[in-house]
Design an enzyme around this catalytic site. Structure first.
Site, short mmCIF file in Angstrom:
data_model
loop_
_atom_site.label_atom_id
_atom_site.label_comp_id
_atom_site.label_asym_id
_atom_site.label_seq_id
_atom_site.Cartn_x
_atom_site.Cartn_y
_atom_site.Cartn_z
CB THR A 153 51.45 -11.43 51.46
OG1 THR A 153 50.06 -11.75 51.32
CG2 THR A 153 52.18 -11.72 50.16
CG ASN A 154 47.93 -12.72 55.83
OD1 ASN A 154 47.75 -11.84 55.01
ND2 ASN A 154 47.03 -13.64 56.09
CG MET A 209 42.36 22.10 47.55
SD MET A 209 43.67 21.84 46.36
CE MET A 209 42.77 21.26 44.95
CE1 TYR A 217 47.99 -20.17 44.34
CE2 TYR A 217 49.47 -21.18 42.74
CZ TYR A 217 49.04 -21.01 44.06
OH TYR A 217 49.66 -21.69 45.07
NE ARG A 268 49.02 -22.98 56.70
CZ ARG A 268 48.58 -21.79 57.10
NH1 ARG A 268 49.09 -20.69 56.56
NH2 ARG A 268 47.62 -21.68 58.01
CE LYS A 272 36.82 23.34 38.89
NZ LYS A 272 37.45 23.21 40.18
NE ARG A 308 35.10 27.20 39.87
CZ ARG A 308 34.17 26.47 39.24
NH1 ARG A 308 33.97 26.63 37.94
NH2 ARG A 308 33.47 25.58 39.90
N GLY A 345 35.24 20.32 47.13
CA GLY A 345 35.09 21.09 48.35
C GLY A 345 36.32 21.16 49.23
CB SER A 355 51.90 -20.62 48.29
OG SER A 355 50.77 -19.82 48.53
CB CYS A 409 47.76 -18.58 50.00
SG CYS A 409 49.17 -18.93 51.07
CD GLU A 423 54.65 -18.85 56.32
OE1 GLU A 423 53.66 -18.23 56.74
OE2 GLU A 423 54.72 -20.09 56.29
CG HIS A 459 40.48 -15.35 65.17
ND1 HIS A 459 39.14 -15.58 65.43
CD2 HIS A 459 40.99 -16.52 64.73
CE1 HIS A 459 38.86 -16.84 65.18
NE2 HIS A 459 39.97 -17.44 64.76
NE ARG A 508 33.09 16.83 38.89
CZ ARG A 508 33.13 17.56 40.00
NH1 ARG A 508 34.27 18.12 40.35
NH2 ARG A 508 32.08 17.73 40.75
#
Length: 908
Positions: A795-796, A113, A880, A641, A33, A102, A111, A792, A860, A773, A462, A346
């Site tokens: 990351t899970n 603060m 990728y 895989r 602001k 303000r 809304g 690959s 993946c 992994e 799942h 804004r």
């Protein structure tokens, strides 16, 4: 006081800036602001004079519990300058200067603060204001507003107490709106409000105007750590350490009569993006009246008839601001007796559709570049546009609410098992599969259903993961719903939904409805699937905009985008969505359904001959799957895989099987196969199967399993080559923790490939690599790269093993508490944990490339389609990302945005 040294502040730090001193690029310091008020002042627009107290002052206050020592003197100096400019003093008895205080953080927190208007009014100055304005009612109305806002915001008086007193005053007068109260009524109300403050706050309403201002400034600082502000920041993932600026602005009044008013305006329609006159105006009102809705506003276009001079000036200012900010602007303004004043601007929030339309419009107008257009849209917005949605105008009966696991709107008849889902679907019925939770056996039913509803599980259960992969709508963890699969019904309170009753589920909100809610389809998905051409004359304007933005993104991105797909149908769909290959084909999905019996025979095999026979039966089935998959992805890479999950997942449930065997034994008609199955289930049962016999371990323990799969892959590739195809196959070994595991499997695989080459006369070039992994794989990536042609990142599982989380359990047990307490800004299964999991990915990338410079690197896991995670993967240098087919456009867009941002940073 100013001579004391403040241990929390470096010398020479400036805490207060006049509106003439700042600009729009100082949001970190002046808040959104304050920075924009300064920018409008610099542009010569009519902004009431004022000054901004910086976020740095707030941070000192929040850290130490005290305002910086120098702050009071700086505020005094700027207040003096403001008083000289205005020709009157704060709270002056005969002609008071009034100010607003303000909040204004870097990021908009609407809304959340505090704000206090009309500071400077007192029992004395209210008389002077009435005289100067020539309007006694206006003065007393302004005074009651100050006491009400100050009492609630600064002194902590319950707001409803003021509202109740106001309602009673209107009832006594027999009026329904505030503006019908006269000066005498408002005087009485002021007296009541002051008594409320005395009773509830234990002190009198302050009559000293400087005390009012100082207390209001402190209250705004305190509101940064208010419950609602903290909750909002957690939801919006706004950092907690930014603090808020405070804007002290000379008051202008929209409540001085019919030639005054207040309003909000948008330079374009925030819902559609179309250009025009959009906004609301309210005569004889202050700003909070518009927000509170105490009276009906009129469309902004009506201002032309009410006050053409102000309307024309406002239109000119709106054009100036949009051209200057090069974006849709959201504006607050006040007209005081025919004088237009700008109170705020804004860059305006907008719907997803408007974001895409506006970005391309601004490119066409020459205001922004294509690269800048990419920064005006997000993958999350694109995802919103891709899912069907329920008609907002429809009447609904809500049954309950769960976790919004996979967006979209789905309607169908309730069914409670996969067999019924498939059967009814084949008969042309649309169904919603309802389960307590799903498992791999439900896959066919999930495919047949319009959507999936479970009473258990979270966003990475799942049901959620598979549904997102298929682009199916899914609501998980709807705990209020009692699902009874045996009696084929669900119960919510007194409401019972029997099998065959129609239900509707909203995967974007998690809401569940009884009956059919009308669905509006997505033209964007039709475009991606090739059913709508962006160049056609009748193409939707939104589709045209999406088409252009995607072209911008594809032209910019470095990251390639592949698909997680396990069959030819998903592969073809992924290709239509722009996939540049398959990054993950999960072969375990090929062993479900009718082939489960073949796997059972493999598990039950007691001799090498039986095992060889079982593998021999599986081989042609696997080969045909791969032939179809390689054909669908001809000319593009396909990463297959090898079998990953524990073998016991392919066996019956231990409890159900035990009961079946026990009942059979009691009847003395025991089934020999069931007895062998039960023995196998007990033998393979693990307390924590995700950390047990799976992945590469399975391939090393079950002789011939991986070599059978490699042979099927190699023979399928050879067949495609003989058919003049161009298979580009990569074989991925899962759950490797040490290079020795990979070396053994690789050696066996190379022998099989050589045998197939000799048998078919076809030269095969099949890459062999692994998933990273496990933490050990990440930290020894340099060694593993000696035997791997590609990595690959899974990351899970990497997230599970780094955090020590069981993905299937933790979301339901404590993730909600962690999110509410701010431990997580977002689930680490949704967006990659950059500091923990991400650091392992980064180090593995560096170590892998140091050993093998040409190693191919991808991801993946579920994170491959998450917008924020895609930016991280671009940054660390992956080649990728791979994600479910439905998320491919989102990943493409975010990969383009990531490249564009990086180029912009380099140029700066």
């Amino acid at each position: 006081m100013s001579e004391n040294k403040d241990p929390h502040v470096a010398q020479g730090v400036k805490f207060v800036y006049d509106f003439t001193e700042g600009n729009k690029d100082l949001k970190d310091l002046l808040g959104g602001k304050g920075a924009n008020l300064a920018e409008m002042t610099n542009l010569g627009l009519p902004v009431p004079p004022g000054f901004t107290i910086t976020t740095e002052a707030c941070k000192v206050y929040l850290d130490s519990g005290e305002e910086p020592v120098a702050l009071r003197d700086e505020v005094s100096a700027h207040l003096d300058a403001l008083e000289k400019k205005m020709g009157k003093q704060l709270g002056q008895a005969d002609d008071p200067l009034l100010v607003s205080v303000r909040s204004g953080a870097k990021f908009s927190m609407p809304g959340m603060m505090d704000t206090v208007l009309n500071i400077g009014l007192s029992d004395k100055s209210v008389q002077g204001l009435a005289k100067q304005a020539g309007d006694e009612r206006f003065a007393w109305d302004s005074y009651r507003r100050l006491i009400q806002m100050f009492g609630k915001t600064v002194l902590g008086v319950e707001g409803d107490l003021f509202e109740d007193a106001l309602e009673k005053a209107k009832e006594a007068k027999k009026v329904t709106v505030d503006t019908d109260l006269e000066a005498a009524d408002l005087k009485k109300l002021v007296t009541k409000f002051k008594k409320l403050v005395k009773t509830e706050a234990g002190r009198d309403f302050p009559q000293d105007p400087r005390e009012q201002m100082d207390l209001a400034i402190k209250a705004v600082f305190d509101s940064w750590n208010g419950d609602r502000a903290k909750l909002y920041r957690r939801q919006e993932r706004i950092p907690h350490d930014l603090g808020t600026a405070v804007n002290v602005c000379s008051m202008v009044f929209g409540n001085l009569g019919p030639d005054s008013g207040t309003g909000v305006a948008f330079t374009r329609d925030p819902a559609s993006g179309h250009q025009g006159v959009y906004g609301d105006y309210l005569q004889n009102a202050q700003g909070e009246d518009v927000v509170a809705g105490i009276r009906n506003t009129v469309p902004l276009a009506d201002l032309e008839q009410i006050d053409k001079k102000s309307y024309d000036q406002l239109m000119q200012i709106m054009e100036t601001l949009e051209t200057h900010y090069k974006d849709l602007c959201d504006i607050e303004f006040t007209i005081e007796r025919g004088q237009l004043w700008m109170l705020q601007t804004r860059v305006g929030k907008r719907t997803a559709g408007a974001a895409f339309r506006i970005a391309t419009q601004l490119v066409d107008q020459g205001l922004i570049t294509e690269a800048e257009a990419l920064q005006r849209v997000t993958g999350a917005q694109l995802a919103q546009l891709m899912f069907p949605r329920f008609d907002d105008e429809a009447k609904v009966e809500q049954l309950g609410r769960g976790i919004a696991a996979s967006p979209g709107a789905a309607v169908g008849k309730a069914v409670f098992d996969s067999y019924t889902a498939i059967k009814w679907s084949r008969s042309g019925e649309k169904v919603i599969l309802i389960r307590r939770e799903t498992n791999p056996d439900d896959l066919d039913g999930m495919i047949a259903a319009e959507g999936i509803l479970t009473s258990r599980g979270g966003k990475t259960s799942h049901a959620a993961v598979v549904a997102r992969g298929m682009g199916k709508t899914c609501v998980c963890g709807a705990e209020d719903l009692e699902v009874d699969t045996k009696r084929r019904r669900l119960t919510v309170g007194d409401t019972v939904v029997e099998e065959g009753d129609v239900v509707s589920i909203d995967g974007s909100t998690g809401k569940v409805y009884l009956g059919e809610v009308p669905v509006v389809p997505s033209p964007v998905v039709e475009y991606f699937e090739g059913r709508m051409h962006a160049g056609a004359d009748d193409a939707d304007e939104l589709v045209q905009a999406v088409h252009r933005i995607m072209a911008f993104a594809d032209g910019k991105r470095r990251l390639r985008v592949r698909a997680n797909a396990d069959n030819a149908e998903d592969a073809l769909r992924a290709r239509r969505f722009g996939a540049q290959g398959i990054g993950l084909c999960r072969t375990e999905h090929m062993f479900l359904g009718e082939r489960r019996e073949m796997v059972e025979k493999l598990i039950l095999a007691d001799t090498d001959e039986e095992r060889e026979e079982a593998l021999k039966a599986l081989l042609p089935q696997q080969k045909q799957d791969f032939v179809e998959l390689f054909e669908a992805m001809d000319g593009l890479p396909v990463t297959v895989r090898l079998l990953d999950p524990p073998l016991h997942e392919f066996l019956p449930d231990i409890t159900e099987l035990s009961v079946r065997v026990a009942l059979a034994e009691s009847r003395k008609d025991a089934n020999e196969n069931d007895l062998r199955l039960l023995q196998a289930v007990h033998r393979l049962h693990e307390q924590n199967p995700m950390l047990g016999l799976r992945g590469v371990r399975l391939g090393l323990v079950i002789p011939g399993l991986f070599t059978m799969q490699v042979r099927a892959i190699a023979e399928a590739a050879a067949e495609r080559k003989n058919a003049k195809g161009d298979p580009r196959v990569e074989i991925m070994i899962p759950l490797v923790g040490t290079v020795q595991e990979l070396e053994i499997v690789r050696e066996d695989a190379e022998k099989v490939i050589t045998e197939v080459e000799a048998a078919t006369g076809v030269h095969l070039k099949l890459a062999l690599g692994t998933m990273i992994e496990l933490p050990r794989a990440a930290v020894t990536a340099g060694q593993i790269a000696e035997a791997a042609e590609f990595f690959s990142f899974g990351t899970n599982d990497l997230t599970q093993t780094v955090w020590g989380f069981s993905r299937d359990d933790v979301e339901a047990s404590f993730f909600t508490a962690y999110l509410e307490k701010g431990i997580f800004g977002v689930s680490p299964f949704e967006t990659i944990d950059k500091d923990g999991v991400g650091s392992l990915v980064r180090s593995a990338v560096e170590a892998g490339r140091a050993t093998r410079p040409d190693i191919k690197l991808g991801v993946c896991g579920e994170h491959g389609g998450d917008p924020e995670s895609v930016h991280f993967f671009h940054e660390v240098g992956l080649d990728y990302v791979s994600c479910s087919p439905f998320r491919i456009p989102v990943a493409r867009l975010e990969a383009g945005r990531a490249a564009s941002q990086a180029q912009g940073s380099d140029h700066r």
